[in-house]
Design a protein around this motif. Structure first.
Motif, PDB file in Angstrom:
ATOM      1  N   HIS A   1       0.836  -1.212   0.000  1.00 23.01           N
ATOM      2  CA  HIS A   1       0.000   0.000   0.000  1.00 23.01           C
ATOM      3  C   HIS A   1       0.862   1.250   0.000  1.00 23.01           C
ATOM      4  CE1 HIS A   1      -3.863  -2.040   1.747  1.00 23.01           C
ATOM      5  NE2 HIS A   1      -3.459  -2.573   0.615  1.00 23.01           N
TER       6      HIS A   1
ATOM      7  N   ILE B   1       2.544   1.879  -3.364  1.00 23.31           N
ATOM      8  CA  ILE B   1       1.615   2.429  -4.361  1.00 23.31           C
ATOM      9  C   ILE B   1       1.438   3.925  -4.140  1.00 23.31           C
ATOM     10  CG2 ILE B   1      -0.766   2.388  -5.183  1.00 23.31           C
ATOM     11  CD1 ILE B   1      -0.818  -0.606  -4.572  1.00 23.31           C
TER      12      ILE B   1
ATOM     13  N   MET C   1       7.696  -1.860  -3.582  1.00 21.58           N
ATOM     14  CA  MET C   1       6.582  -2.750  -3.920  1.00 21.58           C
ATOM     15  C   MET C   1       7.066  -4.192  -4.112  1.00 21.58           C
ATOM     16  SD  MET C   1       3.888  -2.619  -7.104  1.00 21.58           S
ATOM     17  CE  MET C   1       2.946  -1.263  -6.407  1.00 21.58           C
TER      18      MET C   1
END
Length: 451
Positions: free
Chosen positions: A169, A172, A396
């Motif tokens: 999260h 992103i 990520m």
């Protein structure tokens, strides 16, 4: 009771269904942005899609979709959704991670998905030491506590792996932040600094320099604090006339001095002062760069000529010109040259562009090279958010590895003494992911203890 049960706003933006819908919508619009060419002049879309469709595209800013207000708005809503989802669920995960597994009640072990009971013919102390030693050998860190007249040995691995999804999260959000920082729309309309982030192009003829680019979409000039000069443009063609490869040799000038030279090719850009120049196109002209050298004394000249034009080199006493050419499209294949030194009949011959030709005259020999003039098409991009995007991508990958390949595993052994030389061991364990793999390790551990 969680916040989402008390607040309709939080309930909406903490919804996984909303996240899936936004991801689907962003993916769909991104496909449209890939199919429809971006950042072309309005006439391009009228010619290709028709006037009404082009007008609809302009209304929704599809020609510059990734900088459009609605696409940036979708990214903002998606970011808010991620933040609310994480804040809603993260406290519960943190409480679980901080929970002391030694406080687990013995009767709760019956609810664990993996359970097995064995008997060891040994004392309570020796059984406890044997279990602790085996756990340590297998990389577990056992903790021991007395529980209701029994010994509970508890251990866990990968508790922090529960944070993997939240690392994703965060990555992103970092990527989206980098995209917003590098958006020309944000730079122009929010920061009011068009030079902070931009995308544009340059069509630069050989031998010329410029200190500005033409911005996409707006078509305005963006000034640079240096000059970019195209020293040479080289192109190779396939036999059918299609371009094989092309390269621009350029120089960066500051205060009239060359501070850097580089060759720009497809997939080999030049970056200077945060601005990256990509090789994107070229434009051939019906003009020619002529280099003429008299071999006897090294006297030379360079001229820019067109066809049907007589050029006089007064210092060398030479006149020459291009009287015909053979072309394939806009690319010149051969040139017919008229060459005279005023002594005898002129020389008339064909030359290939880029190939040196020796011209023999009565008093001297000349080296003649003719190149077709090109302009290099460069795309110029300034994206101050690109480092954030790269950092987010790396983060990520780390988060995805943790989220998909690591798991939180808990292992318990409750040891009760039945007789002086006999103990009953109750094993219990669970894993939040890859339970098949954990079950195999669970069984192997018990087998090793009983052997």
């Amino acid at each position: 009771m969680t916040m989402s049960k008390n607040n309709a706003f939080v309930s909406l933006f903490a919804s996984v269904q909303l996240a899936l819908f936004l991801l689907f919508f962003l993916a769909t619009t991104s496909i449209i942005g890939t199919i429809v060419p971006q950042n072309n002049v309005p006439g391009f879309y009228v010619e290709r899609y028709g006037a009404k469709t082009a007008q609809f595209f302009q209304l929704l800013a599809i020609p510059d979709m990734y900088n459009s207000w609605w696409f940036l708005g979708l990214l903002g809503v998606f970011s808010l959704n991620l933040i609310v989802c994480s804040l809603e669920r993260l406290p519960q995960v943190l409480r679980m991670m901080r929970r002391d597994i030694r406080a687990t009640a013995p009767n709760h072990l019956q609810a664990f998905p993996f359970r097995q009971e064995i008997t060891l013919n040994t004392t309570l102390d020796l059984a406890t030491e044997r279990v602790r030693s085996l756990f340590s050998q297998q990389g577990w860190s056992p903790a021991t506590v007395d529980k209701e007249g029994a010994i509970l040995i508890a251990a866990q691995k990968g508790v922090w792996s529960r944070l993997g999804v939240y690392v994703v999260h965060l990555s992103i959000l970092i990527i989206l932040m980098g995209a917003l920082i590098g958006s020309s729309t944000v730079a122009e309309k929010i920061l009011r600094q068009p030079t902070f982030a931009f995308k544009g192009s340059i069509m630069l003829p050989e031998g010329q320099a410029t200190n500005h680019i033409t911005a996409f979409k707006r078509g305005t000039h963006i000034d640079l604090d240096f000059h970019l000069r195209c020293d040479d443009f080289t192109i190779e063609y396939y036999p059918n006339g299609m371009p094989k490869t092309y390269r621009s040799d350029v120089s960066i000038l500051e205060r009239g001095q060359v501070v850097q030279t580089a060759s720009i090719e497809v997939n080999q850009p030049l970056t200077y002062k945060g601005i990256t120049f990509y090789q994107s196109s070229y434009q051939p002209y019906q003009q020619y760069l002529v280099a003429l050298v008299r071999q006897n004394d090294g006297l030379e000249t360079r001229e820019l000529v067109t066809t049907a034009q007589e050029v006089k080199w007064a210092q060398g006493g030479i006149s020459f010109g291009i009287i015909n050419r053979e072309s394939q499209g806009e690319v010149t294949r051969r040139l017919k040259i008229w060459f005279s030194d005023g002594k005898g009949d002129p020389s008339i011959f064909w030359v290939n562009p880029g190939k040196e030709t020796l011209v023999e005259r009565s008093d001297a020999t000349y080296r003649l090279t003719i190149d077709q003039l090109y302009a290099t098409g460069l795309q110029a991009t300034k994206d101050p958010g690109v480092d954030l995007v790269y950092a987010g991508c790396i983060l990520m990958l780390a988060g995805l590895y943790v989220a998909f390949f690591l798991s939180h595993r808990r292992l318990f052994v409750l040891i009760r003494r039945e007789e002086a030389q006999r103990c009953r061991l109750f094993f219990a364990g669970d894993a939040n992911k890859n339970r098949v793999g954990f079950e195999k390790k669970f069984s192997e551990l018990i087998k090793m203890l009983g052997s």
